[in-house]
Design a protein around this motif. Structure first.
Motif, mmCIF file in Angstrom:
data_model
loop_
_atom_site.group_PDB
_atom_site.id
_atom_site.type_symbol
_atom_site.label_atom_id
_atom_site.label_comp_id
_atom_site.label_asym_id
_atom_site.label_seq_id
_atom_site.Cartn_x
_atom_site.Cartn_y
_atom_site.Cartn_z
ATOM 1 N N ARG A 1 0.824 -1.201 0.000
ATOM 2 C CA ARG A 1 0.000 0.000 0.000
ATOM 3 C C ARG A 1 0.861 1.255 0.000
ATOM 4 O O ARG A 1 1.858 1.353 0.706
ATOM 5 C CB ARG A 1 -0.955 0.006 1.196
ATOM 6 C CG ARG A 1 -1.892 -1.188 1.207
ATOM 7 C CD ARG A 1 -2.956 -1.075 2.275
ATOM 8 N NE ARG A 1 -4.009 -0.157 1.906
ATOM 9 C CZ ARG A 1 -5.035 -0.468 1.110
ATOM 10 N NH1 ARG A 1 -5.135 -1.659 0.571
ATOM 11 N NH2 ARG A 1 -5.970 0.430 0.852
ATOM 12 N N ASN A 25 -3.347 5.274 0.846
ATOM 13 C CA ASN A 25 -4.491 4.421 1.178
ATOM 14 C C ASN A 25 -4.834 3.427 0.079
ATOM 15 O O ASN A 25 -5.886 2.805 0.124
ATOM 16 C CB ASN A 25 -5.720 5.294 1.479
ATOM 17 C CG ASN A 25 -5.541 6.121 2.730
ATOM 18 O OD1 ASN A 25 -4.994 5.636 3.724
ATOM 19 N ND2 ASN A 25 -5.972 7.378 2.701
ATOM 20 N N ALA A 39 -3.639 0.164 -2.649
ATOM 21 C CA ALA A 39 -2.693 -0.872 -3.050
ATOM 22 C C ALA A 39 -2.015 -0.443 -4.345
ATOM 23 O O ALA A 39 -2.601 0.281 -5.160
ATOM 24 C CB ALA A 39 -3.425 -2.195 -3.251
#
Length: 205
Positions: free
Chosen positions: A27, A30, A32
């Protein structure tokens, strides 16, 4: 030059240098990494697929996962071949834009600039920043890539993407001339992820 482009996110690595954590799941902020890349590609591509290698990757909803073929060539090049074969079967006459899953700051204008370079009859345009090339990040004509890779005998490792690009006469698209920071910077260690995190507040390219 107007053609459809299929985006291929190369996400098949096992993340060995990151303790077994797949890069797609890391990540940044916030999101991936796979979501960073898919969002960057959406405005540039008509479809996006994910090369999952021999493992399992969580794609963004609506994406197709394309595994490597059994018994074929190995490594990232196998993901390229699987993607190119998918494009030929499902989006004929489209170009293929391959992007490593750990390239969150992918430039918004790469596809347009690379297509102009392909117009001269070339089969591949590879991303570069200064003296360094990023072979996984490139725009391809799928058919010449398929023909080149299909002629290579299966082996435990390889062939290298760089060698395929040399064989296809790839041209370099160097972003050091227009960008102060490297938009192709990736993640090979946790320190790389921290370095990318520090760029979040300044990312506008």
């Amino acid at each position: 030059m107007s053609m459809n482009i299929v985006g291929l996110i190369l996400a098949g690595g096992a993340g060995r240098r990151l303790g077994g954590v797949r890069k797609a799941d890391l990540r940044l902020g916030n999101l991936a990494l796979i979501d960073w890349v898919s969002r960057a590609l959406e405005p540039q591509c008509s479809r996006i697929v994910v090369s999952s290698g021999s493992g399992v990757v969580r794609p963004t909803p609506g994406m197709v996962c394309v595994p490597d073929a059994d018994g074929g060539i190995a490594g990232p090049t196998a993901g390229l071949l699987a993607g190119a074969l998918w494009v030929r079967a499902n989006a004929p006459d489209s170009l293929m834009l391959s992007v490593s899953v750990d390239t969150p700051f992918w430039p918004h204008d790469f596809a347009a600039r690379a297509m102009e370079m392909l117009a001269g009859g070339h089969d591949c345009v590879v991303s570069a920043f200064g003296e360094r090339d990023y072979p996984t990040n490139a725009l391809w004509r799928p058919e010449p890539l398929i023909a080149h890779l299909a002629a290579i005998a299966p082996a435990p490792r390889g062939p290298r993407i760089r060698d395929a690009q040399t064989a296809l006469g790839a041209r370099r698209l160097d972003y050091a001339r227009t960008h102060a920071q490297n938009p192709f910077a990736g993640v090979n260690a946790i320190g790389d992820l921290l370095a990318l995190s520090r760029r979040l507040g300044h990312h506008s390219e």
